[in-house]
Structure formats: C-alpha cells, structure tokens
Scaffold this motif. Sequence first.
Motif, PDB file in Angstrom:
ATOM      1  N   VAL A  33     -28.233  76.132 -83.035  1.00  0.00           N
ATOM      2  CA  VAL A  33     -28.863  76.927 -84.089  1.00  0.00           C
ATOM      3  C   VAL A  33     -28.215  76.491 -85.392  1.00  0.00           C
ATOM      4  CG1 VAL A  33     -28.993  79.248 -85.063  1.00  0.00           C
ATOM      5  CG2 VAL A  33     -29.386  78.900 -82.615  1.00  0.00           C
ATOM      6  N   MET A  34     -29.022  76.327 -86.440  1.00  0.00           N
ATOM      7  CA  MET A  34     -28.507  75.893 -87.728  1.00  0.00           C
ATOM      8  C   MET A  34     -28.697  76.984 -88.772  1.00  0.00           C
ATOM      9  SD  MET A  34     -27.319  72.961 -87.043  1.00  0.00           S
ATOM     10  CE  MET A  34     -26.884  72.463 -88.712  1.00  0.00           C
ATOM     11  N   GLY A  35     -27.675  77.144 -89.592  1.00  0.00           N
ATOM     12  CA  GLY A  35     -27.738  78.181 -90.607  1.00  0.00           C
ATOM     13  C   GLY A  35     -27.268  77.697 -91.962  1.00  0.00           C
ATOM     14  N   TRP A  36     -27.662  78.453 -92.972  1.00  0.00           N
ATOM     15  CA  TRP A  36     -27.159  78.263 -94.332  1.00  0.00           C
ATOM     16  C   TRP A  36     -26.485  79.561 -94.770  1.00  0.00           C
ATOM     17  CZ3 TRP A  36     -26.949  73.793 -97.020  1.00  0.00           C
ATOM     18  CH2 TRP A  36     -27.787  72.747 -96.634  1.00  0.00           C
ATOM     19  N   TYR A  94     -23.090  76.534-101.330  1.00  0.00           N
ATOM     20  CA  TYR A  94     -23.933  76.696-100.151  1.00  0.00           C
ATOM     21  C   TYR A  94     -23.377  75.850 -99.010  1.00  0.00           C
ATOM     22  CZ  TYR A  94     -27.414  79.365-102.665  1.00  0.00           C
ATOM     23  OH  TYR A  94     -28.070  80.363-103.367  1.00  0.00           O
ATOM     24  N   TYR A  95     -23.237  76.501 -97.857  1.00  0.00           N
ATOM     25  CA  TYR A  95     -22.665  75.859 -96.677  1.00  0.00           C
ATOM     26  C   TYR A  95     -23.687  75.785 -95.550  1.00  0.00           C
ATOM     27  CZ  TYR A  95     -18.166  76.853 -98.887  1.00  0.00           C
ATOM     28  OH  TYR A  95     -17.108  76.923 -99.749  1.00  0.00           O
ATOM     29  N   CYS A  96     -23.673  74.663 -94.889  1.00  0.00           N
ATOM     30  CA  CYS A  96     -24.459  74.477 -93.677  1.00  0.00           C
ATOM     31  C   CYS A  96     -23.547  74.783 -92.486  1.00  0.00           C
ATOM     32  CB  CYS A  96     -24.921  73.018 -93.642  1.00  0.00           C
ATOM     33  SG  CYS A  96     -25.722  72.486 -92.133  1.00  0.00           S
ATOM     34  N   ALA A  97     -24.115  75.365 -91.433  1.00  0.00           N
ATOM     35  CA  ALA A  97     -23.313  75.712 -90.260  1.00  0.00           C
ATOM     36  C   ALA A  97     -24.112  75.505 -88.989  1.00  0.00           C
ATOM     37  CB  ALA A  97     -22.848  77.156 -90.357  1.00  0.00           C
ATOM     38  N   ALA A  98     -23.400  75.194 -87.922  1.00  0.00           N
ATOM     39  CA  ALA A  98     -24.016  74.969 -86.615  1.00  0.00           C
ATOM     40  C   ALA A  98     -23.420  75.916 -85.590  1.00  0.00           C
ATOM     41  CB  ALA A  98     -23.801  73.520 -86.175  1.00  0.00           C
ATOM     42  N   ARG A  99     -24.305  76.485 -84.772  1.00  0.00           N
ATOM     43  CA  ARG A  99     -23.887  77.476 -83.779  1.00  0.00           C
ATOM     44  C   ARG A  99     -24.423  77.035 -82.427  1.00  0.00           C
ATOM     45  NH1 ARG A  99     -23.141  83.133 -82.691  1.00  0.00           N
ATOM     46  NH2 ARG A  99     -24.744  83.964 -81.319  1.00  0.00           N
ATOM     47  N   GLN A 100     -23.501  76.844 -81.476  1.00  0.00           N
ATOM     48  CA  GLN A 100     -23.911  76.401 -80.143  1.00  0.00           C
ATOM     49  C   GLN A 100     -24.357  77.619 -79.347  1.00  0.00           C
ATOM     50  OE1 GLN A 100     -21.046  73.878 -78.190  1.00  0.00           O
ATOM     51  NE2 GLN A 100     -22.627  72.914 -76.965  1.00  0.00           N
ATOM     52  N   ALA A 101     -25.603  77.957 -79.544  1.00  0.00           N
ATOM     53  CA  ALA A 101     -26.153  79.154 -78.930  1.00  0.00           C
ATOM     54  C   ALA A 101     -27.670  79.035 -78.916  1.00  0.00           C
ATOM     55  CB  ALA A 101     -25.721  80.396 -79.694  1.00  0.00           C
ATOM     56  N   THR A 102     -28.303  80.019 -78.287  1.00  0.00           N
ATOM     57  CA  THR A 102     -29.763  80.008 -78.246  1.00  0.00           C
ATOM     58  C   THR A 102     -30.381  80.973 -79.246  1.00  0.00           C
ATOM     59  OG1 THR A 102     -29.754  81.641 -76.478  1.00  0.00           O
ATOM     60  CG2 THR A 102     -29.808  79.319 -75.822  1.00  0.00           C
TER      61      THR A 102
END
Length: 123
Positions: A33-36, A94-102
């Motif tokens: 999952v990708m977030g800002w 602004y930061y980009c983030a990655a979450r190893q989840a569904t």
Amino acid sequence: QVQLVESGGGLVQAGGSLRLSCAASGGTFTSYVMGWFRQAPGKEREFVAAVTRGGGRTSYADSVKGRFTISRDNTKNTVYLQMNSLRPEDTAVYYCAARQATVISTTTQYNYWGQGTQVTVSS
C-alpha cells in the motif's frame, strides 16, 4: 529494503497545481500500500492520501478531498499525487511511504519512508 524517492515539489501560487512522484526500488512494488503524508513546520506528520496495492481503492484526508488525486503505475513502480487548487495551508514537506499490508492505514504505520519533497504555496 525498499527505497523511495520523491520528486516534483516546488513553489506555486495559490490556486495552482503540482504533481508529485515517488519512485520505488528494492522491493516488490505491488506488495505495498502506498501513501502520501505531509509535515508543516511545528506540526506533526499527517496523512494525505493512500492507494491499495492494485490501485483500486483510495483514501484521502478531508482537507484534500476533491483537490488531490493519488494514483500508481505498477509498471513503473511509481506513485503520484496530483495536487490542484493548492492553498497556502498545503505548504509542507511531502513524504511518500510504503506499507506492507493489504489495507490502507491513515496513521504513520508504514514500513518505509522517502526523504520528502518541499511544497510551498504562496498567497
């Protein structure tokens, strides 16, 4: 280990637009999952938007709904944030983030973070 590199920040007048990009490497992009998120001076980091692994579902902070759009291109390992109708209060790193989840999280519970890109909106 996933590396995230943001680009596209800058100085824009109120009412203008910017598109941020975040290029990912070192992992399987479709696993995340990708977030800002964004952080203004003197304030805590806050959720802006997120998108599921396949791109089918998105979530936005109330403050940006209708103005910002998150998308991802899994063929390019890149996530984007299109920002329209920018306001001075959108000024932040602004930061980009990655979450190893569904599922999407609107908290800072993400596994990997980029270095950030500055967005400044002048009035």
